[in-house]
Design a protein around this motif. Structure first.
Motif, PDB file in Angstrom:
ATOM      1  N   ALA A  25      18.463  15.419  39.186  1.00 21.62           N
ATOM      2  CA  ALA A  25      19.718  15.209  38.469  1.00 21.62           C
ATOM      3  C   ALA A  25      20.138  16.442  37.683  1.00 21.62           C
ATOM      4  O   ALA A  25      21.336  16.665  37.465  1.00 21.62           O
ATOM      5  CB  ALA A  25      19.597  14.008  37.525  1.00 21.62           C
ATOM      6  N   PHE A  26      19.181  17.263  37.262  1.00 27.20           N
ATOM      7  CA  PHE A  26      19.533  18.440  36.468  1.00 27.20           C
ATOM      8  C   PHE A  26      20.484  19.356  37.232  1.00 27.20           C
ATOM      9  O   PHE A  26      21.387  19.961  36.637  1.00 27.20           O
ATOM     10  CB  PHE A  26      18.279  19.226  36.081  1.00 27.20           C
ATOM     11  N   ALA A  27      20.291  19.448  38.532  1.00 32.37           N
ATOM     12  CA  ALA A  27      21.144  20.331  39.333  1.00 32.37           C
ATOM     13  C   ALA A  27      22.611  19.931  39.249  1.00 32.37           C
ATOM     14  O   ALA A  27      23.503  20.760  39.476  1.00 32.37           O
ATOM     15  CB  ALA A  27      20.683  20.331  40.787  1.00 32.37           C
ATOM     16  N   MET A 101      18.611  31.347  53.681  1.00 35.21           N
ATOM     17  CA  MET A 101      17.832  32.584  53.609  1.00 35.21           C
ATOM     18  C   MET A 101      17.161  32.750  52.247  1.00 35.21           C
ATOM     19  O   MET A 101      15.996  33.127  52.158  1.00 35.21           O
ATOM     20  CB  MET A 101      18.729  33.781  53.919  1.00 35.21           C
ATOM     21  N   VAL A 102      17.898  32.489  51.182  1.00 34.27           N
ATOM     22  CA  VAL A 102      17.342  32.633  49.837  1.00 34.27           C
ATOM     23  C   VAL A 102      16.674  31.335  49.391  1.00 34.27           C
ATOM     24  O   VAL A 102      15.677  31.357  48.674  1.00 34.27           O
ATOM     25  CB  VAL A 102      18.449  33.039  48.838  1.00 34.27           C
ATOM     26  N   GLY A 103      17.231  30.206  49.825  1.00 29.17           N
ATOM     27  CA  GLY A 103      16.713  28.908  49.415  1.00 29.17           C
ATOM     28  C   GLY A 103      17.707  28.169  48.549  1.00 29.17           C
ATOM     29  O   GLY A 103      18.620  28.765  47.970  1.00 29.17           O
ATOM     30  N   ARG A 104      17.528  26.850  48.444  1.00 23.45           N
ATOM     31  CA  ARG A 104      18.450  26.046  47.631  1.00 23.45           C
ATOM     32  C   ARG A 104      18.314  26.405  46.148  1.00 23.45           C
ATOM     33  O   ARG A 104      19.306  26.610  45.445  1.00 23.45           O
ATOM     34  CB  ARG A 104      18.137  24.569  47.803  1.00 23.45           C
ATOM     35  N   LYS A 105      17.085  26.480  45.684  1.00 23.24           N
ATOM     36  CA  LYS A 105      16.807  26.715  44.264  1.00 23.24           C
ATOM     37  C   LYS A 105      17.306  28.089  43.800  1.00 23.24           C
ATOM     38  O   LYS A 105      18.123  28.189  42.873  1.00 23.24           O
ATOM     39  CB  LYS A 105      15.304  26.587  44.036  1.00 23.24           C
ATOM     40  N   TYR A 106      16.837  29.149  44.441  1.00 23.88           N
ATOM     41  CA  TYR A 106      17.227  30.491  44.021  1.00 23.88           C
ATOM     42  C   TYR A 106      18.677  30.790  44.384  1.00 23.88           C
ATOM     43  O   TYR A 106      19.332  31.632  43.740  1.00 23.88           O
ATOM     44  CB  TYR A 106      16.290  31.529  44.637  1.00 23.88           C
ATOM     45  N   SER A 111      23.979  32.168  42.290  1.00 20.99           N
ATOM     46  CA  SER A 111      25.390  31.790  42.200  1.00 20.99           C
ATOM     47  C   SER A 111      25.866  31.808  40.753  1.00 20.99           C
ATOM     48  O   SER A 111      27.013  32.175  40.465  1.00 20.99           O
ATOM     49  CB  SER A 111      25.597  30.397  42.795  1.00 20.99           C
ATOM     50  N   CYS A 112      24.990  31.420  39.832  1.00 21.44           N
ATOM     51  CA  CYS A 112      25.353  31.423  38.413  1.00 21.44           C
ATOM     52  C   CYS A 112      25.571  32.844  37.901  1.00 21.44           C
ATOM     53  O   CYS A 112      26.425  33.078  37.040  1.00 21.44           O
ATOM     54  CB  CYS A 112      24.259  30.735  37.599  1.00 21.44           C
ATOM     55  N   VAL A 113      24.800  33.798  38.432  1.00 22.96           N
ATOM     56  CA  VAL A 113      24.984  35.201  38.052  1.00 22.96           C
ATOM     57  C   VAL A 113      26.363  35.684  38.502  1.00 22.96           C
ATOM     58  O   VAL A 113      27.085  36.360  37.747  1.00 22.96           O
ATOM     59  CB  VAL A 113      23.876  36.082  38.671  1.00 22.96           C
ATOM     60  N   ILE A 114      26.742  35.345  39.724  1.00 23.13           N
ATOM     61  CA  ILE A 114      28.068  35.725  40.237  1.00 23.13           C
ATOM     62  C   ILE A 114      29.164  35.094  39.383  1.00 23.13           C
ATOM     63  O   ILE A 114      30.150  35.748  39.009  1.00 23.13           O
ATOM     64  CB  ILE A 114      28.214  35.283  41.706  1.00 23.13           C
ATOM     65  N   PHE A 115      29.000  33.823  39.049  1.00 22.34           N
ATOM     66  CA  PHE A 115      29.982  33.118  38.233  1.00 22.34           C
ATOM     67  C   PHE A 115      30.137  33.789  36.866  1.00 22.34           C
ATOM     68  O   PHE A 115      31.256  33.977  36.374  1.00 22.34           O
ATOM     69  CB  PHE A 115      29.563  31.659  38.063  1.00 22.34           C
ATOM     70  N   ALA A 116      29.012  34.149  36.251  1.00 21.60           N
ATOM     71  CA  ALA A 116      29.056  34.779  34.929  1.00 21.60           C
ATOM     72  C   ALA A 116      29.799  36.118  34.979  1.00 21.60           C
ATOM     73  O   ALA A 116      30.530  36.471  34.044  1.00 21.60           O
ATOM     74  CB  ALA A 116      27.636  34.976  34.400  1.00 21.60           C
ATOM     75  N   LEU A 117      29.623  36.863  36.063  1.00 24.21           N
ATOM     76  CA  LEU A 117      30.360  38.120  36.222  1.00 24.21           C
ATOM     77  C   LEU A 117      31.862  37.853  36.243  1.00 24.21           C
ATOM     78  O   LEU A 117      32.646  38.566  35.596  1.00 24.21           O
ATOM     79  CB  LEU A 117      29.927  38.815  37.512  1.00 24.21           C
ATOM     80  N   GLY A 118      32.275  36.825  36.976  1.00 21.39           N
ATOM     81  CA  GLY A 118      33.697  36.485  37.030  1.00 21.39           C
ATOM     82  C   GLY A 118      34.241  36.060  35.681  1.00 21.39           C
ATOM     83  O   GLY A 118      35.379  36.412  35.311  1.00 21.39           O
ATOM     84  N   VAL A 119      33.449  35.322  34.916  1.00 25.51           N
ATOM     85  CA  VAL A 119      33.873  34.899  33.576  1.00 25.51           C
ATOM     86  C   VAL A 119      34.081  36.116  32.683  1.00 25.51           C
ATOM     87  O   VAL A 119      35.065  36.200  31.935  1.00 25.51           O
ATOM     88  CB  VAL A 119      32.818  33.941  32.961  1.00 25.51           C
ATOM     89  N   ILE A 208      22.482  27.887  31.353  1.00 16.49           N
ATOM     90  CA  ILE A 208      21.698  26.640  31.374  1.00 16.49           C
ATOM     91  C   ILE A 208      21.330  26.257  32.801  1.00 16.49           C
ATOM     92  O   ILE A 208      20.173  25.936  33.099  1.00 16.49           O
ATOM     93  CB  ILE A 208      22.490  25.500  30.695  1.00 16.49           C
ATOM     94  N   LEU A 209      22.316  26.286  33.711  1.00 15.31           N
ATOM     95  CA  LEU A 209      22.040  25.900  35.104  1.00 15.31           C
ATOM     96  C   LEU A 209      21.127  26.903  35.789  1.00 15.31           C
ATOM     97  O   LEU A 209      20.113  26.524  36.393  1.00 15.31           O
ATOM     98  CB  LEU A 209      23.344  25.769  35.884  1.00 15.31           C
ATOM     99  N   GLY A 210      21.468  28.195  35.705  1.00 13.09           N
ATOM    100  CA  GLY A 210      20.676  29.210  36.385  1.00 13.09           C
ATOM    101  C   GLY A 210      19.259  29.290  35.866  1.00 13.09           C
ATOM    102  O   GLY A 210      18.294  29.370  36.646  1.00 13.09           O
ATOM    103  N   GLY A 211      19.104  29.253  34.551  1.00 15.00           N
ATOM    104  CA  GLY A 211      17.766  29.314  33.965  1.00 15.00           C
ATOM    105  C   GLY A 211      16.963  28.057  34.234  1.00 15.00           C
ATOM    106  O   GLY A 211      15.763  28.119  34.544  1.00 15.00           O
ATOM    107  N   GLY A 212      17.609  26.914  34.148  1.00 11.39           N
ATOM    108  CA  GLY A 212      16.902  25.654  34.376  1.00 11.39           C
ATOM    109  C   GLY A 212      16.402  25.510  35.794  1.00 11.39           C
ATOM    110  O   GLY A 212      15.306  24.976  36.033  1.00 11.39           O
TER     111      GLY A 212
END
Length: 554
Positions: A25-27, A101-106, A111-119, A208-212
């Motif tokens: 559920a955290f995802a 290729m990278v996996g669901r988790k990583y 993706s959160c890193v990319i999002f943060a760049l856009g923000v 929170i999402l990326g680190g968790g």
């Protein structure tokens, strides 16, 4: 827990169930990224300082009469609202290489890193940088919107998989509600902080999402897909709170492996396999998910959201009923959306996916037609400025009823069905195509909304021609909801309570309209790939014996 981990009859213990629910559920937190962003941009473009920074100035004050002559051109409004969805379209398509290729988790973390760049880019005061920031943030949201339901579907217990994946839609509504609250708190500031603070808050969601996600196990199904059996057992052991070498973990890994072998026997998992109609009906399943995501957008939900959030459309639509503050209207609509989504996700595993989609489509269709008919007949503002207040309040009530029907059905259920109907070998590719369909329609509807609804200013200084449909546009959305009803009846099977591997068997052995009967039969007989293969093998053996007997007689 197999739909999530476990196709065995024993299920899981209460302790392991709670742990699996918490982790899968955290995802769902990923939904906040999209919900909050959508809510933020709808409010930011109304703020005085944002318009002064990015808007145009009309010295005649014909346009921007309430914002000191500053206004946002229709083309720019369409661009800034919809451009995120353009980025999410390509982000969703990139979810295949990222997820496989990278996996669901990583993949979610990156993706959160990319999002943060856009923000970060959206905090700039240059129009071009702001727009590019929204595109890059969209890439991150598109990746998350595909990888999160994929991860949840593969890790959550089968009996509550609908609730777990539905939490993604709930997170979207919570994100929109949080955005409305933050915007209401900063809207009166006459500095860049008015819009920069709401935008910057998004760094928190990404962190929170990326680190968790770094603390959670990888999807066991992904690990088995990559033939990393030992790692898959350890991940499955974490999800079920059992030792990696326990009989339950071994049985689950065997079931997933058997299903994977059956899928690989009919294809190698290429994009071409997504559209081949083999015995597993991959082509039918891919087109079902692509069309389902498209129909979700064609319910008109994002149009209604933009209508409420837009100062031009929202104020004129709601102010005539005695409600002056469009931010308050946004909060009310978001509260309805959030509360009813909470109700809806609890119904998915009780009422069923197929039935909820049918009920929701019928309910939305009725509400939209009522809004259109009442609006045309009695809801227009007269030339002298007078209005039929009763009619206006009926419009508001049925818009809220419409949101409630969406929130309990097509909102969460579309994500649930998309996450569970694909075979493992093509899941990442198929889901990326389906979610990209959602964002493509989202972009088109978002871009078209101002042109459909805004009053035409053709002939005026800086004016632009628009359709000016106003409330009549609800006739269009009522008709598309009728299309949703027909589509759900002929394309969506009932998958309640089945593991992801059992869904493969359902598509292989049952028709869509007969899926409910076959589903009950599978659950009653605890039919799995292992049992199915034994049954087929025994039938083949008995057939061979009968042939041998006939040969002996001859």
């Amino acid at each position: 827990m197999a739909g999530g981990p476990s196709g065995t009859a024993e299920g899981v213990s209460n302790a392991s169930l709670v742990w699996a629910v918490i982790m899968s559920a955290f995802a769902a937190f990923g939904g906040i990224l999209f919900g909050y962003d959508t809510g933020t941009i709808g409010g930011a473009i109304q703020m005085d300082n944002w318009l002064e920074t990015f808007g145009s100035f009309d010295s005649t004050h014909f346009l921007g009469s309430q914002t000191n002559g500053y206004y946002l051109r229709t083309a720019d409004k369409s661009l800034v609202v919809s451009i995120l969805s353009a980025g999410t379209f390509f982000g969703a398509l990139l979810a295949f290489p990222m997820g496989d290729m990278v996996g669901r988790k990583y993949g979610i973390t990156f993706s959160c890193v990319i999002f943060a760049l856009g923000v970060g880019l959206q905090l700039d005061t240059k129009w071009s940088t702001f727009v590019v920031g929204r595109v890059i943030a969209g890439l991150g949201v598109g990746l998350v919107s595909c990888l999160v339901p994929m991860y949840q579907s593969e890790c959550s217990p089968k009996n509550i998989r609908g609730l777990i994946v539905g939490l993604y839609q709930l997170a979207i509504t919570i994100g929109a509600l949080l955005a409305a609250i933050v915007l209401n708190a900063t809207k009166d500031k006459q500095s860049h902080a008015a819009w920069r603070i709401p935008i910057a808050v998004q760094f928190c969601w990404a962190f929170i999402l990326g680190g968790g996600m770094l603390l959670l196990p990888e999807s066991p199904r992904y690990l088995l897909y990559k033939d990393r059996v030992d790692a898959a057992r350890r991940a499955l052991g974490r999800l079920t709170n059992r030792p990696a070498d326990s009989p339950e973990v071994e049985a689950e890994c065997t079931e997933i492996t058997l299903a994977l072998e059956a899928e690989r026997a009919v294809g190698n998992g290429s994009y071409a396999d997504c559209f081949k109609n083999t015995e597993l009906r991959q082509g039918f399943r891919t087109w079902t998910a692509i069309m389902l995501q498209g129909w979700q957008q064609l319910t008109g939900i994002n149009f209604v959201t933009l209508l409420i959030a837009s100062s031009t459309d929202g104020t004129s639509f709601f102010a005539s009923a005695g409600i002056k503050n469009p931010f308050i209207i946004t909060v009310i609509a978001d509260v309805v959306n959030t509360c009813m989504t909470i109700v809806g996700i609890q119904l998915i595993d009780r009422v069923g996916r197929r039935r909820l989609l049918l009920i929701g489509a019928a309910g939305m269709m009725v509400c939209e037609y009522i809004v259109a008919i009442v609006g045309v007949a009695a809801g227009q503002i007269a030339a002298d400025g007078s209005v039929n207040v009763t009619a206006q309040r009926v419009l508001i009530a049925f818009v809220c009823f419409y949101i409630a029907f969406f929130a309990t059905s097509w909102g969460p259920v579309a994500w649930v069905v998309t996450g569970e109907i694909f075979p493992l070998t093509i899941r990442a590719k198929g889901m990326s195509l389906a979610v990209a369909s959602n964002w493509l329609w989202n972009f088109g509807i978002g871009y078209a909304t101002p042109y459909l609804v805004d009053p035409s200013t053709k002939g005026q200084p800086n004016g632009v021609a628009t359709a000016g449909l106003r409330v009549k546009v609800f006739f269009i959305w009522g008709s598309t909801c009728l299309g949703c009803l027909i589509f759900a009846y002929f394309f969506i099977p009932e998958t309640k309570g089945l593991s992801l591997e059992q869904i493969d068997l359902l598509y292989k052995e049952s028709s869509i309209t007969g899926s409910e009967k076959y589903r009950k039969q599978m659950i009653a007989q605890n039919e799995t790939h292992a049992h199915h293969e034994k049954h087929v093998s025994s039938q083949d053996d008995s057939h061979d014996e009968r042939v041998d007997e006939r040969v002996d007689k001859v």
